[in-house]
Scaffold this motif. Structure first.
Motif, PDB file in Angstrom:
ATOM      1  N   VAL A  87      15.748   9.410  -1.410  1.00 42.66           N
ATOM      2  CA  VAL A  87      14.389   9.100  -0.978  1.00 42.66           C
ATOM      3  C   VAL A  87      14.168   7.594  -1.141  1.00 42.66           C
ATOM      4  O   VAL A  87      14.376   7.049  -2.235  1.00 42.66           O
ATOM      5  CB  VAL A  87      13.333   9.863  -1.808  1.00 42.66           C
ATOM      6  CG1 VAL A  87      11.924   9.520  -1.312  1.00 42.66           C
ATOM      7  CG2 VAL A  87      13.580  11.356  -1.739  1.00 42.66           C
ATOM      8  N   VAL A 136      12.266   4.284  -1.729  1.00 45.99           N
ATOM      9  CA  VAL A 136      11.045   3.852  -2.408  1.00 45.99           C
ATOM     10  C   VAL A 136      10.590   2.489  -1.906  1.00 45.99           C
ATOM     11  O   VAL A 136       9.407   2.263  -1.644  1.00 45.99           O
ATOM     12  CB  VAL A 136      11.264   3.806  -3.939  1.00 45.99           C
ATOM     13  CG1 VAL A 136      10.012   3.289  -4.649  1.00 45.99           C
ATOM     14  CG2 VAL A 136      11.648   5.178  -4.461  1.00 45.99           C
ATOM     15  N   LYS A 137      11.542   1.569  -1.731  1.00 42.15           N
ATOM     16  CA  LYS A 137      11.195   0.199  -1.341  1.00 42.15           C
ATOM     17  C   LYS A 137      12.359  -0.410  -0.573  1.00 42.15           C
ATOM     18  O   LYS A 137      13.516  -0.160  -0.901  1.00 42.15           O
ATOM     19  CB  LYS A 137      10.890  -0.645  -2.594  1.00 42.15           C
ATOM     20  CG  LYS A 137      10.422  -2.057  -2.309  1.00 42.15           C
ATOM     21  CD  LYS A 137       9.998  -2.768  -3.591  1.00 42.15           C
ATOM     22  CE  LYS A 137      11.164  -3.027  -4.516  1.00 42.15           C
ATOM     23  NZ  LYS A 137      10.768  -3.823  -5.715  1.00 42.15           N
ATOM     24  N   PRO A 159      10.625   3.137   3.519  1.00 39.09           N
ATOM     25  CA  PRO A 159       9.955   3.779   2.374  1.00 39.09           C
ATOM     26  C   PRO A 159       9.254   5.081   2.757  1.00 39.09           C
ATOM     27  O   PRO A 159       8.560   5.165   3.777  1.00 39.09           O
ATOM     28  CB  PRO A 159       8.952   2.716   1.931  1.00 39.09           C
ATOM     29  CG  PRO A 159       9.603   1.423   2.297  1.00 39.09           C
ATOM     30  CD  PRO A 159      10.300   1.704   3.605  1.00 39.09           C
ATOM     31  N   GLY A 160       9.479   6.123   1.956  1.00 40.91           N
ATOM     32  CA  GLY A 160       8.917   7.444   2.196  1.00 40.91           C
ATOM     33  C   GLY A 160       9.831   8.350   2.979  1.00 40.91           C
ATOM     34  O   GLY A 160       9.628   9.577   2.996  1.00 40.91           O
ATOM     35  N   GLU A 161      10.861   7.790   3.641  1.00 38.12           N
ATOM     36  CA  GLU A 161      11.808   8.607   4.404  1.00 38.12           C
ATOM     37  C   GLU A 161      12.979   9.015   3.513  1.00 38.12           C
ATOM     38  O   GLU A 161      13.223   8.399   2.463  1.00 38.12           O
ATOM     39  CB  GLU A 161      12.294   7.838   5.630  1.00 38.12           C
ATOM     40  CG  GLU A 161      11.153   7.497   6.591  1.00 38.12           C
ATOM     41  CD  GLU A 161      11.608   6.697   7.797  1.00 38.12           C
ATOM     42  OE1 GLU A 161      10.899   6.716   8.814  1.00 38.12           O
ATOM     43  OE2 GLU A 161      12.672   6.028   7.708  1.00 38.12           O
ATOM     44  N   SER A 162      13.715  10.045   3.939  1.00 41.76           N
ATOM     45  CA  SER A 162      14.779  10.580   3.086  1.00 41.76           C
ATOM     46  C   SER A 162      15.927  11.106   3.929  1.00 41.76           C
ATOM     47  O   SER A 162      15.813  11.264   5.145  1.00 41.76           O
ATOM     48  CB  SER A 162      14.227  11.704   2.197  1.00 41.76           C
ATOM     49  OG  SER A 162      13.796  12.806   2.984  1.00 41.76           O
TER      50      SER A 162
END
Length: 458
Positions: free
Chosen positions: A391, A393-394, A410-413
């Motif tokens: 995941v 984060v930055k 950020p926010g994607e996985s």
């Protein structure tokens, strides 16, 4: 700039500063401010040597700290100047290794030898530079004027003056307190473990007093063969205590080898009642003379506590009297005997591409916070026994899975199945931070098969 070349010895483990210092992240690379002890040593060497004239003797684990921290300073050390010892054999083989490589590259040279984990004022380099005039006739060491009867240092007794220094009449081993007081009354100096050698004279004295060391290197072969056969011996015991061609130059500047937490306490600024507090929010009631270090976001409360060391990390807590801080290495020995990896590494582990911090672990899972530096990448690898969920984060992540490349914000996985070849890299200009969740029947570092690695790791 003088004609002095420099060797920095940077392979130590710093066990007496556990749990701050671990074998995988020893004290010379710790930062108590903006720079590490190793970086401070490089800055001192740059006063007498060009970066191309500085050689660092280290080991495979620590070479990336060496290269990375020098790069962080805005310098680039020639790769051939980072000398990798296959195993630690004490200071004489390490110095011989460095002196051999310097003579190959520059011919007969005057070389300063410096430990990477000492505190020394930059102005001391003027005195060290001035001692160059002695190096053609003497093996030069540097002595510190004692400020108290220290039992953790060796001592040097001087005789007649010679140029900017004195002939050495005797080296003395680490004493007890009463003997240390006696040494100081006799005018003895602390042995700093810094030297200035001319390569030709150095090789002559090693051949005379430590012939097995000389022969091991003289016979040649690769460095692994040499170190397999070379004797383990210190520079002091090997030649300095035996040679009759040794001089000492006095350094008046403040010096410390930061050998234990009592030395750390002496070095740092203290509050009005003599506490040294680092990286924490303290509530100290009727408590003085303490060293308190915590990076865990806790309030550290002490009541009626005096002259203690309290060091709190995410995976270990150390509490002892300052007077007992020399014994910390016994804790490390016990952890090693138990096979406990906390002797070697902390929750945060540094890699040539960045670092990771272990957040949670069980036999079937691990959760890591991973930071990848700009323009760096992990190896192309696979795992047989675990899958990984990433995941972001930055920053911006470039992900490669089975030859297919894509980007995550950020926010994607993404999910990496066991057996899939994969690589994570940071193409951006800011550090990339991800959370990695490992799941499987084996979640340790042994389950890594590397296919390509820009840092040359297997």
């Amino acid at each position: 700039m003088t004609g002095i070349k420099s060797i920095i010895l940077a392979g130590g483990s710093g066990t007496r500063l556990w749990p701050l210092s671990r074998e995988m992240y020893p004290k010379q690379f710790l930062k108590f401010g903006n720079t590490s002890l190793f970086q401070e040593t490089v800055l001192r060497c740059l006063e007498v040597s060009d970066i191309s004239e500085i050689f660092v003797v280290t080991n495979e684990v620590q070479k990336f700290f060496v290269i990375g921290q020098i790069k962080e300073m805005g310098h680039s050390i020639p790769p051939e100047n980072v000398l990798i010892e296959p195993e630690g054999k004490n200071t004489l083989p390490a110095i011989f290794f460095g002196m051999t490589e310097i003579e190959k590259k520059f011919g007969n040279s005057v070389v300063g030898i410096f430990s990477s984990d000492h505190v020394l004022d930059l102005t001391a380099m003027e005195t060290i530079s001035a001692a160059e005039s002695l190096a053609s006739d003497f093996l030069v060491t540097f002595g510190i004027v004692p400020v108290f009867p220290h039992t953790g240092y060796g001592y040097i007794k001087t005789s007649e003056a010679c140029g900017p220094g004195y002939r050495v009449s005797e080296f003395r081993e680490k004493p007890d307190f009463e003997t240390a007081e006696k040494y100081i009354k006799e005018g003895c100096l602390w042995n700093s473990g810094m030297f200035l050698f001319e390569t030709g004279l150095f090789f002559e004295e090693v051949q005379k007093y430590a012939p097995s060391i000389f022969t091991s290197f003289e016979n040649g072969g690769d460095i692994n063969e040499i170190y397999a056969n070379v004797e383990k011996v210190s520079i002091d015991y090997g030649i300095m205590e035996k040679s009759d061609r040794v001089a000492v130059v006095i350094l008046e500047q403040k010096w410390s080898d930061l050998g234990n937490f009592a030395a750390i306490y002496d070095e740092f600024e203290k509050d009005s009642v003599g506490n040294v507090v680092y990286e924490c929010d303290p509530l100290l009631l009727n408590s003085d003379g303490n060293l308190v270090y915590s990076k865990c976001g806790k309030i550290v409360s002490l009541i009626d506590v005096k002259d203690m060391v309290i060091v709190d990390t995410s995976d270990a807590l150390l509490i002892c009297p300052k007077s007992s801080s020399q014994k910390v290495k016994e804790i490390v020995t016990e952890l090693k005997d138990r096979g406990d990896e906390r002797a070697y590494m902390g929750q945060t582990v540094y890699r040539p591409w960045g670092s990771y911090t272990l957040l949670e672990v069980s036999p079937e899972h691990k959760i890591k916070n991973i930071t990848v530096l700009p323009d760096h990448k992990l190896s192309l690898q696979l795992h047989y026994h675990r899958s990984e969920h990433w995941v972001i984060v930055k920053g911006m992540a470039c992900v490669e899975v089975n030859g297919q490349q894509f980007f995550l914000r950020p926010g994607e996985s993404t999910f990496i199945r066991a057996g899939e070849r994969h690589r994570l890299s940071n193409p951006g200009k800011v550090p990339l931070e991800i959370i990695e969740v490992q799941l499987g029947e084996l979640v340790d570092e042994a389950d890594i098969v590397r296919f390509d690695d820009v840092y040359g790791r297997n």
